[in-house]
Scaffold this active site. Sequence first.
Site, PDB file in Angstrom:
ATOM      1  CB  ALA A   1      12.588   9.694  -1.666  1.00  0.00           C
ATOM      2  CE1 TYR A   2      12.593   0.670  -2.810  1.00  0.00           C
ATOM      3  CE2 TYR A   2      13.242   1.190  -0.554  1.00  0.00           C
ATOM      4  CZ  TYR A   2      12.835   0.268  -1.498  1.00  0.00           C
ATOM      5  OH  TYR A   2      12.661  -1.052  -1.146  1.00  0.00           O
TER       6      TYR A   2
ATOM      7  CG  LEU B   1       7.129  17.255   1.187  1.00  0.00           C
ATOM      8  CD1 LEU B   1       6.594  18.167   2.283  1.00  0.00           C
ATOM      9  CD2 LEU B   1       8.652  17.191   1.242  1.00  0.00           C
TER      10      LEU B   1
ATOM     11  CE1 TYR C   1      15.112   7.083   2.500  1.00  0.00           C
ATOM     12  CE2 TYR C   1      15.865   7.425   4.762  1.00  0.00           C
ATOM     13  CZ  TYR C   1      15.159   7.854   3.648  1.00  0.00           C
ATOM     14  OH  TYR C   1      14.514   9.064   3.680  1.00  0.00           O
TER      15      TYR C   1
END
Length: 303
Positions: A62-63, A14, A136
């Site tokens: 992010a992970y 992104l 997650y």
Amino acid sequence: MSSTTYIVGAGGQLGKALRASDKAPARLHGLTSADIDIVDATSVADALAGLGPGDVVLNCAAYTDVDGAQTDSGRAFAVNRDGPGHLARMSATTGARLIHVSTDYVFAGAAATDEGPRRSTPYEPGDVTGEPETVYGASKLAGERAVFEIDPRATVVRTAWVYTGGPASTDFVGTMRRLEAVRRDVTVVDDQTGSPTYAPDLADGLWELVAADPDGSTAGAVLHATNAGSVSWYQVARAVFEEVGADPERVRPCSTDEFPRPAPRPAYSVLSGASWASAGLTPLRDWRAALHAAVAGRRAGRG
């Protein structure tokens, strides 16, 4: 002085789409993992030392390894919860604006392998998230909560099934394109439903949010932004085959039970776009039109 927008996670899928967009603001500062470690509060303070009122921090770091998070929960929570918290502390302290990107996985939903009735109504931002079934999802939900606890003026944008779709990309669409070239048949799950979201479309939408809301009228809000419509992974795969001129009948359906993964996948995680439209923002186009553009190698569009 004009405001500056900082993209945290500028080296990711992104982040790259945000930087490539022709809607990006003139004063833009991309921060990759080499520039900022969001897990480290000192690194965050140093990288955002110039942050001030009127500036924007757009967090897409992010992970995102859904399966890996199941056994690496410490790292997942450090990146997805603690990191956004550090960014929120900076925005709250300086008066800057934080826009934090989150996910459909924050909703508990029902795993595709669960028995019983399946949800069929798109999720609204105000719907109860429940307890996510994946590490997650739990870590991303904790990140949302940390952001709002520290900076109630922040905005959270949830999205889903993000892809770029290039032939070399590792996302689902790119993977289907490569498999089509080397396999006679491809088997894909047909009992998980969501909304595929073309990264350049999402990027343009986020830039519209930045430009349309300089006074923070969406402060404290959660918005949902995905390409319109809902579809299963099997249907996405068939559409990819059609787009590259291949026979979609080469894609075979299977159940999640037949394709087990370390982390359970929701049977239904479609996000409603009503909140996005209510905020005066342009709805993202239909997922099929976006997929066509992705395979054709075109950037975002609203038609």
